[in-house]
Motif scaffolding. Structure first.
Motif, short mmCIF file in Angstrom:
data_model
loop_
_atom_site.label_atom_id
_atom_site.label_comp_id
_atom_site.label_asym_id
_atom_site.label_seq_id
_atom_site.Cartn_x
_atom_site.Cartn_y
_atom_site.Cartn_z
N GLY A 150 -10.93 8.04 46.39
CA GLY A 150 -11.20 9.45 46.61
C GLY A 150 -10.41 10.36 45.68
O GLY A 150 -10.94 11.32 45.12
N VAL A 151 -9.13 10.02 45.50
CA VAL A 151 -8.28 10.79 44.59
C VAL A 151 -8.80 10.69 43.17
O VAL A 151 -8.86 11.69 42.44
CB VAL A 151 -6.82 10.29 44.66
N ALA A 152 -9.20 9.48 42.77
CA ALA A 152 -9.70 9.27 41.41
C ALA A 152 -10.97 10.08 41.16
O ALA A 152 -11.16 10.63 40.07
CB ALA A 152 -9.97 7.78 41.18
N PHE A 153 -11.85 10.15 42.17
CA PHE A 153 -13.08 10.92 42.03
C PHE A 153 -12.77 12.37 41.69
O PHE A 153 -13.36 12.97 40.78
CB PHE A 153 -13.90 10.85 43.32
N VAL A 154 -11.83 12.96 42.41
CA VAL A 154 -11.46 14.36 42.19
C VAL A 154 -10.81 14.54 40.83
O VAL A 154 -11.17 15.44 40.06
CB VAL A 154 -10.52 14.86 43.30
N LEU A 155 -9.85 13.67 40.52
CA LEU A 155 -9.11 13.81 39.26
C LEU A 155 -10.01 13.60 38.04
O LEU A 155 -9.89 14.33 37.05
CB LEU A 155 -7.95 12.83 39.23
N VAL A 156 -10.91 12.64 38.12
CA VAL A 156 -11.82 12.39 37.00
C VAL A 156 -12.76 13.59 36.81
O VAL A 156 -13.01 14.02 35.68
CB VAL A 156 -12.64 11.10 37.22
#
Length: 388
Positions: free
Chosen positions: A294-300
């Motif tokens: 979930g964090v990666a989705f936002v950061l990407v």
């Protein structure tokens, strides 16, 4: 106008558009998950109160994005438009000190009856449009490196804006506006030595206003809450039930999520341990419920928007387009860093929201306007590249 739309609409930047939409809708889902317990237990409202409010905000934000995406960005360099932008910025920042009300420790909101607005959010986008227009006009006249006539006036304007935001006091927004203003100026094409002089004047000018107020009005600026946040930054575990509670519980939320998270809606820290989990600390809830994925989705997604804007800024030939793209990209990137830096303990907490994800009407509407401007610049940039 119709010819302009036909000419550039076929160069619509779909990756940029879908990233913006995906982040906004993902934010809507996470606002619902993060705010349910807070809405019921703290305010006595329905569990979906903040979700419904953000849905209304998005229903206004998406049309504003569409309008600004089709509005020719070159109009922002017109004198009438720049005067209008300045008027909106200063009227809002002055009125907030007269009729505004406090929220999150700063008198930064104006109640319009049917809605509340945050003038500092307007100033973030407005200062990009104003500075880009001013320096683009000076560039056309070959006066971009004339300090007294071309550089000093907008620097004075930026310093006054920073001063008014500081008086609220909204130190987080002040930091972002100042940094974004300097980024726009860096992209303006002025000589680097002159830029360093310019940056020094902005910092010195801000200090000229700030230092006397720190000395003579400490009770207004460094309240117990702000001093507590500063102490919590250096050692949050020393007062984990007081001022360090937000950071410590944010760490617990992030650590509990692991790779895939506890599951959507399953956060424990949002049940009263994280104050305002749907705003400043929404990324902690995302980490706890959806984990690294979930964090990666936002950061990407956020990184893509920032890099897309910087790529346009570095390759376009039009100075106005360059400054607008650099300004929007830097605003989103800097605000993301300030938000994530606060919840991870890299920098002191400042109460800054996460772009497109956190709850907030003024924020998502102004971000959508800025994204529309970036989309307009991107379409123009693609059209110009095909001409070659």
């Amino acid at each position: 106008m119709r010819q302009y739309i036909k000419r550039y609409a076929k160069h619509f930047d779909y990756p940029l558009f879908f990233t913006y939409i995906a982040l906004s809708l993902f934010g809507l889902v996470m606002i619902y998950s993060a705010s349910m317990a807070w809405a019921v237990n703290v305010y006595g409202w329905e569990a979906n109160h903040f979700y419904k409010q953000q849905l209304v905000n998005l229903s206004l934000a998406f049309p504003i994005f569409a309008i600004s995406a089709l509005f020719p960005y070159k109009h922002f360099s017109r004198k009438g438009m720049m005067k209008l932008i300045l008027a909106v910025i200063f009227i809002g920042l002055v009125l907030v000190h007269i009729i505004g009300y406090a929220g999150g420790g700063a008198k930064s909101w104006i109640d319009l009856g049917f809605a509340s607005i945050q003038p500092s959010e307007v100033a973030k986008v407005g200062i990009i449009l104003y500075l880009a227009g001013v320096f683009a006009n000076k560039n056309k006249k070959g006066m971009i490196n004339n300090f007294n006539e071309s550089i000093a006036p907008p620097v004075v304007v930026l310093t006054l804006v920073l001063f008014l935001v500081f008086l609220e006091p909204d130190l987080g927004s002040m930091l972002i506006i100042g940094a974004v203003g300097l980024c726009v100026m860096l992209a303006s094409g002025i000589r680097f030595k002159l830029y360093l002089k310019l940056a020094s004047i902005v910092v010195a000018g801000a200090a000229l206003f700030i230092l006397p107020m720190i000395i003579f009005a400490q009770d207004q600026i460094f309240t117990e809450k702000r001093l507590g946040r500063l102490d919590a930054f250096f050692n949050p575990f020393q007062d984990e039930l007081g001022f360090g509670m937000q950071i410590v519980n944010g760490y617990l939320a992030i650590g509990s999520g692991g790779l895939s998270g506890l599951g959507l809606g399953q956060s424990i820290q949002k049940l009263g341990y994280l104050p305002e989990p749907h705003t400043d600390f929404i990324m902690s809830v995302i980490a706890e419920e959806l984990g690294v994925f979930g964090v990666a989705f936002v950061l990407v997604g956020l990184a893509f928007i920032v890099l897309r804007g910087l790529s346009i800024a570095m390759t376009t030939k039009d100075p106005l387009a360059r400054m607008l793209a650099a300004g929007v990209a830097s605003m989103i990137g800097i605000q993301t860093f300030v938000n994530l830096g606060g919840l991870t303990g890299l920098i002191p907490l400042t109460g800054v929201t996460l772009p497109f994800i956190s709850y907030g009407g003024t924020s998502i509407i102004l971000l959508s306007l800025a994204m529309g401007v970036l989309m307009n610049v991107s379409m123009f940039h693609k059209a110009e590249k095909l001409k070659k």
